[in-house]
Design a protein around this motif. Sequence first.
Motif, mmCIF file in Angstrom:
data_model
loop_
_atom_site.group_PDB
_atom_site.id
_atom_site.type_symbol
_atom_site.label_atom_id
_atom_site.label_comp_id
_atom_site.label_asym_id
_atom_site.label_seq_id
_atom_site.Cartn_x
_atom_site.Cartn_y
_atom_site.Cartn_z
ATOM 1 N N PHE A 150 12.633 2.252 -3.956
ATOM 2 C CA PHE A 150 12.934 0.841 -3.652
ATOM 3 C C PHE A 150 11.958 0.395 -2.558
ATOM 4 C CE2 PHE A 150 16.808 -2.191 -2.855
ATOM 5 C CZ PHE A 150 16.018 -3.261 -3.232
ATOM 6 N N ALA A 151 10.840 -0.206 -2.999
ATOM 7 C CA ALA A 151 9.702 -0.457 -2.098
ATOM 8 C C ALA A 151 9.831 -1.809 -1.397
ATOM 9 C CB ALA A 151 8.398 -0.391 -2.894
ATOM 10 N N VAL A 152 10.666 -1.828 -0.364
ATOM 11 C CA VAL A 152 10.773 -3.038 0.449
ATOM 12 C C VAL A 152 9.788 -2.917 1.604
ATOM 13 C CG1 VAL A 152 13.220 -3.241 -0.116
ATOM 14 C CG2 VAL A 152 12.558 -2.185 2.034
ATOM 15 N N GLY A 153 9.409 -4.059 2.150
ATOM 16 C CA GLY A 153 8.571 -3.987 3.335
ATOM 17 C C GLY A 153 7.683 -5.197 3.529
ATOM 18 N N PHE A 154 7.179 -5.309 4.751
ATOM 19 C CA PHE A 154 6.150 -6.293 5.085
ATOM 20 C C PHE A 154 4.786 -5.614 4.957
ATOM 21 C CE2 PHE A 154 9.716 -8.598 6.836
ATOM 22 C CZ PHE A 154 9.342 -9.920 6.680
ATOM 23 N N GLU A 155 3.761 -6.258 5.498
ATOM 24 C CA GLU A 155 2.409 -5.720 5.365
ATOM 25 C C GLU A 155 2.290 -4.323 5.981
ATOM 26 O OE1 GLU A 155 3.247 -8.781 6.397
ATOM 27 O OE2 GLU A 155 1.587 -10.197 6.210
ATOM 28 N N THR A 156 3.092 -4.034 7.002
ATOM 29 C CA THR A 156 3.039 -2.717 7.642
ATOM 30 C C THR A 156 3.306 -1.601 6.634
ATOM 31 O OG1 THR A 156 4.128 -3.837 9.480
ATOM 32 C CG2 THR A 156 3.879 -1.455 9.659
ATOM 33 N N THR A 157 4.253 -1.850 5.736
ATOM 34 C CA THR A 157 4.698 -0.828 4.781
ATOM 35 C C THR A 157 3.923 -0.883 3.471
ATOM 36 O OG1 THR A 157 6.871 -1.270 5.751
ATOM 37 C CG2 THR A 157 6.825 0.240 3.918
ATOM 38 N N ALA A 158 3.208 -1.994 3.243
ATOM 39 C CA ALA A 158 2.502 -2.167 1.961
ATOM 40 C C ALA A 158 1.501 -1.033 1.678
ATOM 41 C CB ALA A 158 1.806 -3.525 1.913
ATOM 42 N N PRO A 159 0.712 -0.577 2.673
ATOM 43 C CA PRO A 159 -0.212 0.516 2.357
ATOM 44 C C PRO A 159 0.520 1.787 1.930
ATOM 45 C CG PRO A 159 -0.746 -0.441 4.507
ATOM 46 C CD PRO A 159 0.557 -1.032 4.071
ATOM 47 N N ALA A 160 1.673 2.063 2.550
ATOM 48 C CA ALA A 160 2.428 3.273 2.198
ATOM 49 C C ALA A 160 2.967 3.159 0.774
ATOM 50 C CB ALA A 160 3.578 3.481 3.190
ATOM 51 N N ASN A 161 3.520 1.998 0.437
ATOM 52 C CA ASN A 161 4.042 1.806 -0.918
ATOM 53 C C ASN A 161 2.905 1.870 -1.940
ATOM 54 O OD1 ASN A 161 6.707 1.608 -0.102
ATOM 55 N ND2 ASN A 161 6.615 -0.605 0.169
ATOM 56 N N ALA A 162 1.758 1.236 -1.593
ATOM 57 C CA ALA A 162 0.590 1.263 -2.489
ATOM 58 C C ALA A 162 0.086 2.697 -2.648
ATOM 59 C CB ALA A 162 -0.519 0.373 -1.927
ATOM 60 N N LEU A 163 0.028 3.406 -1.535
ATOM 61 C CA LEU A 163 -0.479 4.778 -1.561
ATOM 62 C C LEU A 163 0.388 5.668 -2.449
ATOM 63 C CD1 LEU A 163 -2.584 6.713 -0.363
ATOM 64 C CD2 LEU A 163 -1.050 7.072 1.581
ATOM 65 N N SER A 164 1.703 5.426 -2.430
ATOM 66 C CA SER A 164 2.582 6.248 -3.277
ATOM 67 C C SER A 164 2.211 6.070 -4.748
ATOM 68 C CB SER A 164 4.056 5.917 -3.023
ATOM 69 O OG SER A 164 4.451 4.714 -3.662
ATOM 70 N N VAL A 165 1.875 4.831 -5.132
ATOM 71 C CA VAL A 165 1.493 4.562 -6.525
ATOM 72 C C VAL A 165 0.126 5.185 -6.828
ATOM 73 C CG1 VAL A 165 0.826 2.729 -8.132
ATOM 74 C CG2 VAL A 165 2.898 2.487 -6.753
ATOM 75 N N LEU A 166 -0.805 5.044 -5.897
ATOM 76 C CA LEU A 166 -2.144 5.617 -6.122
ATOM 77 C C LEU A 166 -2.068 7.145 -6.230
ATOM 78 C CD1 LEU A 166 -4.335 3.463 -3.674
ATOM 79 C CD2 LEU A 166 -3.973 3.129 -6.115
ATOM 80 N N GLN A 167 -1.232 7.756 -5.386
ATOM 81 C CA GLN A 167 -1.078 9.217 -5.451
ATOM 82 C C GLN A 167 -0.420 9.636 -6.764
ATOM 83 O OE1 GLN A 167 0.804 11.223 -2.212
ATOM 84 N NE2 GLN A 167 -0.861 10.842 -0.773
ATOM 85 N N ALA A 168 0.639 8.895 -7.159
ATOM 86 C CA ALA A 168 1.334 9.231 -8.407
ATOM 87 C C ALA A 168 0.377 9.097 -9.590
ATOM 88 C CB ALA A 168 2.552 8.329 -8.588
ATOM 89 N N ASP A 169 -0.469 8.075 -9.537
ATOM 90 C CA ASP A 169 -1.459 7.868 -10.602
ATOM 91 C C ASP A 169 -2.444 9.030 -10.631
ATOM 92 O OD1 ASP A 169 -2.721 6.286 -12.623
ATOM 93 O OD2 ASP A 169 -4.268 5.764 -11.166
ATOM 94 N N ARG A 170 -2.911 9.405 -9.433
ATOM 95 C CA ARG A 170 -3.865 10.517 -9.316
ATOM 96 C C ARG A 170 -3.266 11.809 -9.834
ATOM 97 N NH1 ARG A 170 -8.098 10.650 -5.371
ATOM 98 N NH2 ARG A 170 -7.904 8.410 -5.473
#
Lengths: 335, 82
Positions: free
Chosen positions: A106-126
């Motif tokens: 459940f990816a809630v957040g402001f800009e502070t958390t956006a890189p972490a949420n994005a990174l989780s997707v990039l890692q899962a993709d990788r």
Amino acid sequence: MEVCGGQTHGLVKNGIQELLPEGIQLIHGPGCPVCVTPIELIDHAIELATREGVILCSFGDMLRVPGSDKSLLQARAEGGDVRVVYSPLDAVDIAREIPDRQVVFFAVGFETTAPANALSVLQADRLGLKNYSILTSQVIVPPALEAILDDPDSSVDGFLAAGHVCAIMGLEEYEPIAHKYGVPIIATGFEPVDLVQGILMVVRQLESGQSHVENQYSRAVPTSGNTRARDIIQQAFSVTDRKWRGFGKINNSGYRLKEPFVDFDAARKFGLTSTDTKSDNDCRAGDVLKGILKPISCPHFGNKCNPEHPLGAPMVSSEGACAAYYYYSSINETI
Amino acid sequence: MCLAIPGKIESVSNDRDPLLRSATVAFGGVRKNVNLCLVPDADIGDFVLVHVGIAISRIDEDEARSTLATLSELGEIEELSP
């Protein structure tokens, strides 16, 4: 207005409001991602948590927030597999360890958390994970500041901008707002001395008739923010309209996953569609989030609404203004 | 949720993939594994600001000293002394 709920907690916990001279009033801003997440998304998270084969991972703050019928905590009590994680990357680890279950963060957040949420997707993709996705409730600050300043009921003369949002995004995007509305905007930290210095910087600008962006939190906020973090956000997300609890839809105020990553979009993967929500209690969270109502002025504060039995998110989130007043403020104060 | 806590890097595991570079970071007595991909220049001994398991900023020592100097001018620094 201090934008971030973490700053609200710092101000109330340390009694800073009571020490300020007459004429300086702090209005608490909407910077609590748990609080501004619309009920519809909480209902979606609950629906996913109760589906066979799904593990719903979330930050702990979200669990007690009431949805239309229940909270995630109640969904867990009824057998839903809801797991609290410290980081979205922990949810990726769970997906890696349990390949036969679908893991949704459940990816809630402001800009502070956006890189972490994005990174989780990039890692899962990788990693080639097909069993990881995110339910996105990513919001961004500047459009909300404009919505507040455009509201005729608002009386904000200056902002303490959220230091950790600025650590990612930098200061540039705030200049047009400071200029257009004639308000000082100070990127401010979270320690008591940071908050007091931020307030002083706002007051000095107002007294000298200035309105521009300054950086109180320069030890953590470079003027240009973190360019690598913004690159990662841009790889995964594009800007979209978002609904905010209390505000309604704000144009260009959030992120959604970009086309190459739609397989990681839980709403699409599980066919979640718009549903009717109901909020049959009398929570005034919207007015609190816009800074129109002080938590202690709410008729339900401390009686019908408390952290054990909250009517709305600001009473349960660690950044909620109502929770700050409940834990740290004297109920008799009249600020 | 935008809470971020400063901690000191004690050791770094240099994964080949920059997205996976991580470190052991000490927050007082607590140690956690932290992703370093957003702060590629950070190394052992640096202080980083950590948010949900990811370092989002390297704390600039000169700027921290400058803030302390300003607070000292304001007469606030005595309050920080133990």
